[in-house]
Each structure stands twice: as C-alpha cells, then as structure tokens.
Design a protein around this motif. Sequence first.
Motif, PDB file in Angstrom:
ATOM      1  N   THR A 159      -5.391   5.412   0.708  1.00  0.00           N
ATOM      2  CA  THR A 159      -4.330   4.479   0.331  1.00  0.00           C
ATOM      3  C   THR A 159      -3.748   3.743   1.540  1.00  0.00           C
ATOM      4  O   THR A 159      -2.858   2.896   1.367  1.00  0.00           O
ATOM      5  CB  THR A 159      -3.204   5.238  -0.408  1.00  0.00           C
TER       6      THR A 159
ATOM      7  N   ASN B 216      -6.469   0.836   0.954  1.00  0.00           N
ATOM      8  CA  ASN B 216      -6.548   0.226  -0.372  1.00  0.00           C
ATOM      9  C   ASN B 216      -5.148   0.071  -0.967  1.00  0.00           C
ATOM     10  O   ASN B 216      -4.236   0.896  -0.727  1.00  0.00           O
ATOM     11  CB  ASN B 216      -7.411   1.078  -1.300  1.00  0.00           C
ATOM     12  N   THR B 217      -4.999  -0.965  -1.771  1.00  0.00           N
ATOM     13  CA  THR B 217      -3.747  -1.196  -2.499  1.00  0.00           C
ATOM     14  C   THR B 217      -3.874  -0.624  -3.906  1.00  0.00           C
ATOM     15  O   THR B 217      -4.930  -0.734  -4.540  1.00  0.00           O
ATOM     16  CB  THR B 217      -3.446  -2.710  -2.581  1.00  0.00           C
TER      17      THR B 217
ATOM     18  N   GLN C  55       0.026   4.236   1.310  1.00  0.00           N
ATOM     19  CA  GLN C  55      -0.073   4.897   2.610  1.00  0.00           C
ATOM     20  C   GLN C  55       0.331   6.375   2.551  1.00  0.00           C
ATOM     21  O   GLN C  55       1.184   6.848   3.302  1.00  0.00           O
ATOM     22  CB  GLN C  55       0.773   4.151   3.653  1.00  0.00           C
TER      23      GLN C  55
ATOM     24  N   ARG D 298       0.829  -1.200   0.000  1.00  0.00           N
ATOM     25  CA  ARG D 298       0.000   0.000   0.000  1.00  0.00           C
ATOM     26  C   ARG D 298       0.869   1.257   0.000  1.00  0.00           C
ATOM     27  O   ARG D 298       1.917   1.304   0.643  1.00  0.00           O
ATOM     28  CB  ARG D 298      -0.924  -0.001   1.223  1.00  0.00           C
TER      29      ARG D 298
END
Length: 491
Positions: A427, A430-431, A398, A396
């Motif tokens: 983020t 979610n990837t 991030q 991710r």
Amino acid sequence: MPRQAPPEQPPARPQPRRPRHAPADPEPHGRRPGDLRGGPPPERRPRPPARRRRSPNDGVPPDENPTEILDLGFDDEADEYEDDHESYEDYDEDYDEDRAEPQYFDGDDDEEPPRTRRRHGKRLFGWLAALLVLALLAGGAYYGARELLGFGYEDYPGPGERDVLLHVEDGDSTGAIAAKLQELDVVASSEAFVAASEDDQRVLSVQPGYYVLKTRMSGAGAVGKLVEPTSRVGQMQLRAGTQLDDVTQPDGSVTPGVFAQLSAASCADLNGKSTCVPVEELRRVAETADLAELGVPEWAIEGAERAEPRRRIEGLVAPGVYDVQPGWDAKRLLTEVLTTSATRMQAAGLPDAAGSTGYTPYEILIIASLVEREAVQQDFDKVARVIYNRLEAGQRLQFDSTVNYVLDRPEVRTNDHDRLRAGPYNTYQNTGLPPTPISAPSAEAITAAEEPADGAWMYFVKCETNGLSCFADDYSEHQQNVADARRRGVF
C-alpha cells in the motif's frame, strides 16, 4: 194412708274403666283400700319446686332506674298452663305400661348400619396406609442396596477395548450423553454412567466437542475418561488477526496459521491409526475447490475469485472455537469452518451493514482486517476513520501491515527495502485497498469498519507502550507524534 214412695236413690256412679292391660284390682269392685264412696278425695302429692336456672344477672346490683316492663298478659296464661299440666314427676307409673312397645321396620337386609360402614371404611383406610408405608420402605431398601451393592443396572467390569468418538452437542444433558455412550457401546447401560457421574461433578463442565473413549468401559471408567483434558480432540481455537499461513515472530518462533491449526485439530489416534490431514492437502483444496461448495458466502465469492489462489479464502475464517471430527477429509474440514464463519460474520453485520458505507461487504471485510492488524481495540473506530478519509482523498494507505503480510511477518514497522517491493499488497506503492483481507478480523473490527468514528484524522502512529496510537490531521503533527514516540522508546 197413702203409701209413701221409697226414698229416691242417687244415680249409680259408673265404674271406672280399667286400663286395657292393667292387672286385676286387689280389692272387689276395682277399689283400692280407703277409696270408699263418699270418702275424702285422695291427698294430692305436692309438686316439687321448679329448678331455677342461674341468670347472668345474678350478683348484679339492682338498677335504680329500672326499665318499665309492659304487661302483655302472657304470664297468666303460662300459670294456667302449669296448673293444668303436671310435671314429669307427677305422671303415674302406669303410664309407662300403657306405652306401646317400640317397633322396628325391616329394611334391606344387605345394607349395613351406618356405624358398621364407618367402621369398615376406617379399617380399609388403615390397610391402604399400611401398604403404602411398606411400598416406600421396600423402594428405599432397593435403592440403598443398589447404591451399595451396585445391582439394578448392567455395567461392564473392564477398562475398555476399542477407541470410539463421542460427539457432545450443545445442550446435551448428562442423560443425553449417557444415552449416546450406550449407543456407542461405551457403557453397558446409560444408568451405569449416570450413577457414576453423581460422584464426579466434573461431568457438568463437559463442553460440546469430540471425545475419545473406549468401548465396553465401566460407568466409572467412562466418567473418568470423559473428563480427562486429553480426551477432547478436534478443537481449533482461532485468535483474531490470524492469517492462513504461519507467521515467523522476531524471536524466531512460529505462530501457526489457519491451515496449520486446522490440520492439528484433525488429528487423533484411533486404534493405532492417525486421522491427521496434512497442511498441503488443506491448501490444495482451498486453492482449487469450488468456493460456494466450500461454504464461502455469496457476497464474498466475487472478490475471493479475483485473488491469487493461495490467498482467496484469507479473512473468511472468522475467529472463535471450532469443533471438527477427526477422520473428516480436507474438503469436509474446510466446509465446516467456512460455513460456521459465514454465520458469525452475519451476526457481526455482514453483508447488510455494509449498505450504508459506500463499500461492498467484501471491502468492509478487508478494511476490518487492516484495523485488526494496525490497532488495539480501543482505537479500532479511529483507525477505521483514517482509512475512510485516505480512500476518499485518493491517498495511499501506506500500511506496514500489508507489506509484511506477504512476508509472513507480524511486525508493524517496515524498512525502505520492504516498502519498495512490488506487489498488490504494497500500500506504499498502490492506491486503494489490498485485493483480499490480510487476517481474520474480529467482530469488533468488523463493527468499527461498518461504523467508523467521526474525525478528520489522516495519520496515526503507535505512541504508547500499551499499543494506543496518536492521531493527527496533517503530516506535520504526525511527524511530531512519531518523534515523541521514538524519544520515549515506544518503538
């Protein structure tokens, strides 16, 4: 005795022939006094000595070893020639009387002698030169009088009547601007504006765009109005990193987004009527209009259509200066900025440069928008490499910037509550990439997304007060960079 013969008489001497036009002899038988038969011959007058030319060798001492001169016999012949021919002074005066009178042959009566023709040619040239000088003097006097007295072109006397828009295009000269002003009836003649602009050099710095002037202005009044800063309208200057909606700063101030800035650019007060297009109207057209008709490039349409309507043109309005005409409707305004943006993104390499990255041109635009919001320009290519490395590792991203995007906040840092918010732009949850760009990326950010730096970095954090980041290959090193930045008060 034989008769003796008379003594033999000498033969008679023939009488000399008198010249044809000579006067009669003063003496009988054509003889001059003393010219008696058998008398002594007339005494010959001595020949005057020949005048000697000065030689360049006069005064030069004689050569002790003279060059031997060969006698070719020419001197004797020259002496004989001199003996046989008398000098000019020895000619008898009667010779002049025997010479024929000079005769002149009649030619063309109309042809003037050469000297007369030359005299007439000089006289004609003099007249032409005088006329040229008079013409120059007259032209100078006219120009000076026109400058001092203001005649020679039409000019309105008043300050103007009705508002009108002038569009100055790229490359327009002063003469081109003057012609447009005359066509709009701002000035009575283009000459009036050009003459007035000669005294105000600020006209040379007029930039392309739209300007509010008035009809029936004097040339000087039009120049003064054109160079006023408030006369320019319809300009939008979009900075890199700007998003569609307004952003609230930590101090409570609001940074206008694309919609707000475009609405402001549409505003002008023309003859008491406002031309402003509201933000709500711009947003409505952006959400509902056909993307191709709005000028969205073909390579971005598919990705934009998958986004939620209010964000589908996010990142597609490139940074830079835009000139829009007040009075255009919402669709015309959006079409102008989106079409211009597509040209600017093409100059930055999209869509062609995306081919070697493994990502679509729209995905490159998304990566560029993240780079723009997460780093300063010196770190653009390194941050782009971190994004590439994380995506390839399935890790991710991030990024706090994606979380704050839906919150309309510019802060890079987020708290735990924010990071737990659900949504496609989180983020941390979610990837992969967010569904759309989160801002308007600059050309430098797009280039960095197309050509990231080489490195194995997986983490970065802002560690300098000037915005520079510290990069790390593993999480342990990253934690040390974060602690050091906090200790030094960077964040």
